[in-house]
Design a protein around this motif. Structure first.
Motif, mmCIF file in Angstrom:
data_model
loop_
_atom_site.group_PDB
_atom_site.id
_atom_site.type_symbol
_atom_site.label_atom_id
_atom_site.label_comp_id
_atom_site.label_asym_id
_atom_site.label_seq_id
_atom_site.Cartn_x
_atom_site.Cartn_y
_atom_site.Cartn_z
ATOM 1 N N LEU A 228 -3.226 -26.326 71.130
ATOM 2 C CA LEU A 228 -3.136 -27.712 70.672
ATOM 3 C C LEU A 228 -1.710 -28.244 70.817
ATOM 4 N N ALA A 229 -0.741 -27.390 70.484
ATOM 5 C CA ALA A 229 0.663 -27.807 70.603
ATOM 6 C C ALA A 229 1.032 -28.046 72.060
ATOM 7 N N GLU A 230 0.588 -27.149 72.957
ATOM 8 C CA GLU A 230 0.912 -27.308 74.378
ATOM 9 C C GLU A 230 0.270 -28.569 74.945
ATOM 10 N N CYS A 231 -0.967 -28.835 74.550
ATOM 11 C CA CYS A 231 -1.658 -30.018 75.073
ATOM 12 C C CYS A 231 -1.034 -31.311 74.563
ATOM 13 N N SER A 232 -0.700 -31.341 73.310
ATOM 14 C CA SER A 232 -0.221 -32.591 72.696
ATOM 15 C C SER A 232 1.275 -32.804 72.825
ATOM 16 N N GLY A 233 2.028 -31.726 73.035
ATOM 17 C CA GLY A 233 3.472 -31.837 73.060
ATOM 18 C C GLY A 233 4.087 -31.858 71.678
ATOM 19 N N LEU A 234 3.258 -31.735 70.625
ATOM 20 C CA LEU A 234 3.768 -31.719 69.249
ATOM 21 C C LEU A 234 4.313 -30.342 68.904
ATOM 22 N N ARG A 235 5.280 -30.315 67.995
ATOM 23 C CA ARG A 235 5.837 -29.063 67.512
ATOM 24 C C ARG A 235 5.737 -29.022 65.994
ATOM 25 N N PRO A 236 5.482 -27.831 65.419
ATOM 26 C CA PRO A 236 5.237 -27.711 63.978
ATOM 27 C C PRO A 236 6.297 -28.357 63.089
ATOM 28 N N LYS A 237 7.549 -28.347 63.535
ATOM 29 C CA LYS A 237 8.621 -28.901 62.700
ATOM 30 C C LYS A 237 8.751 -30.410 62.839
ATOM 31 N N HIS A 238 7.980 -30.987 63.732
ATOM 32 C CA HIS A 238 8.101 -32.432 63.962
ATOM 33 C C HIS A 238 6.729 -33.084 64.039
ATOM 34 N N VAL A 254 -5.803 -33.227 74.151
ATOM 35 C CA VAL A 254 -6.896 -32.435 74.720
ATOM 36 C C VAL A 254 -7.377 -33.059 76.024
ATOM 37 N N ALA A 255 -7.434 -34.371 76.090
ATOM 38 C CA ALA A 255 -7.907 -35.059 77.298
ATOM 39 C C ALA A 255 -6.799 -35.241 78.334
ATOM 40 N N SER A 256 -5.545 -35.239 77.889
ATOM 41 C CA SER A 256 -4.424 -35.448 78.809
ATOM 42 C C SER A 256 -3.273 -34.527 78.419
ATOM 43 N N PRO A 257 -3.391 -33.238 78.771
ATOM 44 C CA PRO A 257 -2.390 -32.251 78.350
ATOM 45 C C PRO A 257 -0.982 -32.594 78.809
ATOM 46 N N GLN A 258 -0.036 -32.390 77.895
ATOM 47 C CA GLN A 258 1.364 -32.648 78.220
ATOM 48 C C GLN A 258 2.005 -31.475 78.931
ATOM 49 N N GLY A 259 1.423 -30.274 78.774
ATOM 50 C CA GLY A 259 1.970 -29.087 79.414
ATOM 51 C C GLY A 259 2.905 -28.339 78.490
ATOM 52 N N PRO A 260 3.282 -27.113 78.885
ATOM 53 C CA PRO A 260 4.130 -26.274 78.032
ATOM 54 C C PRO A 260 5.546 -26.797 77.934
ATOM 55 N N ASP A 261 6.167 -26.485 76.835
ATOM 56 C CA ASP A 261 7.569 -26.826 76.613
ATOM 57 C C ASP A 261 8.425 -25.798 77.340
ATOM 58 N N ASP A 262 9.280 -26.250 78.260
ATOM 59 C CA ASP A 262 10.099 -25.323 79.037
ATOM 60 C C ASP A 262 11.000 -24.473 78.156
ATOM 61 N N GLY A 263 11.237 -24.941 76.939
ATOM 62 C CA GLY A 263 12.109 -24.175 76.066
ATOM 63 C C GLY A 263 11.408 -23.048 75.344
ATOM 64 N N ASP A 264 10.074 -22.990 75.427
ATOM 65 C CA ASP A 264 9.337 -21.931 74.765
ATOM 66 C C ASP A 264 9.584 -20.591 75.448
ATOM 67 N N LYS A 265 9.607 -19.565 74.658
ATOM 68 C CA LYS A 265 9.708 -18.224 75.213
ATOM 69 C C LYS A 265 8.316 -17.771 75.649
ATOM 70 N N PRO A 266 8.226 -17.093 76.813
ATOM 71 C CA PRO A 266 6.923 -16.636 77.276
ATOM 72 C C PRO A 266 6.306 -15.666 76.291
ATOM 73 N N ILE A 277 -5.289 -25.106 80.211
ATOM 74 C CA ILE A 277 -4.707 -26.425 80.492
ATOM 75 C C ILE A 277 -5.038 -26.849 81.922
ATOM 76 N N ALA A 278 -4.972 -25.904 82.856
ATOM 77 C CA ALA A 278 -5.298 -26.215 84.248
ATOM 78 C C ALA A 278 -6.735 -26.673 84.380
ATOM 79 N N ALA A 279 -7.650 -26.024 83.632
ATOM 80 C CA ALA A 279 -9.056 -26.426 83.680
ATOM 81 C C ALA A 279 -9.236 -27.844 83.155
ATOM 82 N N ILE A 280 -8.583 -28.149 82.038
ATOM 83 C CA ILE A 280 -8.701 -29.491 81.457
ATOM 84 C C ILE A 280 -8.148 -30.541 82.416
ATOM 85 N N CYS A 281 -7.034 -30.234 83.078
ATOM 86 C CA CYS A 281 -6.412 -31.202 83.992
ATOM 87 C C CYS A 281 -7.283 -31.495 85.203
#
Length: 405
Positions: A228-238, A254-266, A277-281
């Motif tokens: 949900l966070a990856e799709c929406s671009g929202l982060r728990p602290k904000h 969910v309908a228009s995923p924003q994609g992963p945050d480049d700052g996230d650790k794998p 996300i690729a399937a939804i896109c």
């Protein structure tokens, strides 16, 4: 009608003595292949008399490809490969760039294509390109031919422009313009849809419970919070403090995923998240509009499993959006009489034409959607639309398709 050598020169805009294999090849492809075959001896004699005989290999290859075209056995790829083997026709695909057909090229693309042809002619004259080896599909010659083009595309021109960058930037702009047009059409269609369905009250108690659950999910590792966070671009602290804003932001993601945050650790779940996300896109405007139409018109309790959603796409008719309150038109449509096919074609074009996808393939694309909709409370455990989903999913789609501020 036979093609004369002088006519080939006129088409190319240069004298017979300066004609390239590409010039002759393009001229031969301007008319029926049978006529071009009959013209070959005369053209060859004219070229010989002008001191520009080309090679026996070229004339043999021309005769062979024209015979295949005349017989109906040549493919577009066969013709393209033969044309490129002339040594001055650019490859159809260079790196990330795909050349459009000549009639479809923009002014920039036409300029760059002409510049590249000129560059290849210079390399040919310098002996760096051997068309006979290209025609024989010599691996080293073919590889070198591609490298010459890739190098030119990525080196700045005297005016500082880099051809590849310029062409890709233009394609990006064209794509974004087409996408914006599709968004606008889908937005208008959704607004028209909501104007004709029952009033959809916002279920405040359900929304409050769902928002509380989602806030907890988003602070926990793993599913569904991470996706949900990856799709929406929202982060728990904000997270938005308003429950409506939170829910609609997540549903729109969910309908228009924003994609992963480049700052996230794998993490170990990254591959699975990326595949979902690729399937939804892959789900396009047509598919989403089909689904949201069925759910909005059906109301709470409407089946909403992945298989159901795929079925709604399969059965969706964009023509139903035209004059929905016109009883006479509706009756005609039900009886199978003539309707406005042109309008339907226009809608299909805007929504990127559904490619008659196999139901199982489309169902697989909707699986992560229905899983997230359950997490949102938009559908229940039996995969049926809830009151919250009836109110919220169409509202979320309006956000997805609204113009960017």
């Amino acid at each position: 009608m036979n093609l004369e050598a002088d006519r080939v020169a006129d088409l190319a805009g240069r004298p017979l003595s300066k004609l390239t294999r590409r010039d002759v090849a393009l001229a031969l492809l301007t008319g029926p292949a049978a006529d071009a075959l009959g013209s070959l001896p005369g053209i060859r004699r004219g070229m010989l008399a002008a001191g520009n005989p080309l090679s026996a290999g070229f004339w043999s290859s021309a005769e062979a490809i024209l015979a295949e075209i005349a017989a109906g056995t040549a493919t577009v790829g066969d013709v393209r490969t033969w044309l490129e083997a002339t040594g001055t026709e650019p490859k159809g695909i260079i790196g990330l760039h795909v050349w459009d057909e000549q009639s479809d090229r923009s002014q920039l693309a036409a300029e760059m294509h002409t510049r590249l042809v000129t560059h290849l002619e210079e390399r040919l004259a310098a002996g760096e390109i051997d068309p006979d080896l290209l025609a024989a599909a010599d691996p080293a010659a073919c590889r070198a031919y591609i490298e010459i083009q890739e190098r030119w595309m990525t080196v700045p021109l005297p005016d500082g422009r880099v051809p590849m960058d310029e062409l890709l930037d233009e394609k990006d702009e064209e794509y974004l313009a087409e996408w914006d047009a599709a968004d606008a059409e889908a937005l208008a269609a959704t607004r028209a849809l909501l104007n004709r369905v029952d009033v959809r009250p916002r279920p405040d108690a359900d929304l409050r419970r769902a928002a509380g659950r989602l806030r907890r999910d988003l602070t926990r590792p793993g599913w569904p919070g991470r996706l949900l966070a990856e799709c929406s671009g929202l982060r728990p602290k904000h997270l938005p403090s308003d429950d409506t804003e939170l829910w609609l932001s997540l549903a729109a993601g969910v309908a228009s995923p924003q994609g992963p945050d480049d700052g996230d650790k794998p993490g170990q779940d990254d591959d699975e998240t990326d595949s979902e996300i690729a399937a939804i896109c892959t789900i396009d405007h047509f598919d989403w509009l089909a689904v949201i139409t069925a759910l909005a018109e059906g109301g709470p309790g409407t089946p909403a499993s992945a298989a159901d959603l795929a079925g709604y796409v399969r059965d969706y008719d964009p023509e139903d959006l035209d004059d929905p309150d016109d009883d006479e038109d509706g009756l005609d449509g039900a009886q199978g009489e003539d309707t406005d096919d042109e309008d339907e074609d226009e809608l299909d074009d805007v929504f990127f034409d559904e490619d008659d996808e196999d139901d199982l393939t489309l169902e697989s694309l909707f699986l992560p959607v229905t899983s997230l909709w359950q997490a949102l409370g938009a559908i229940d455990d039996e995969n049926r639309l809830t009151a919250l989903g009836w109110w919220g999913l169409p509202e979320a789609m309006l956000r997805v398709w609204a113009p960017s501020s």
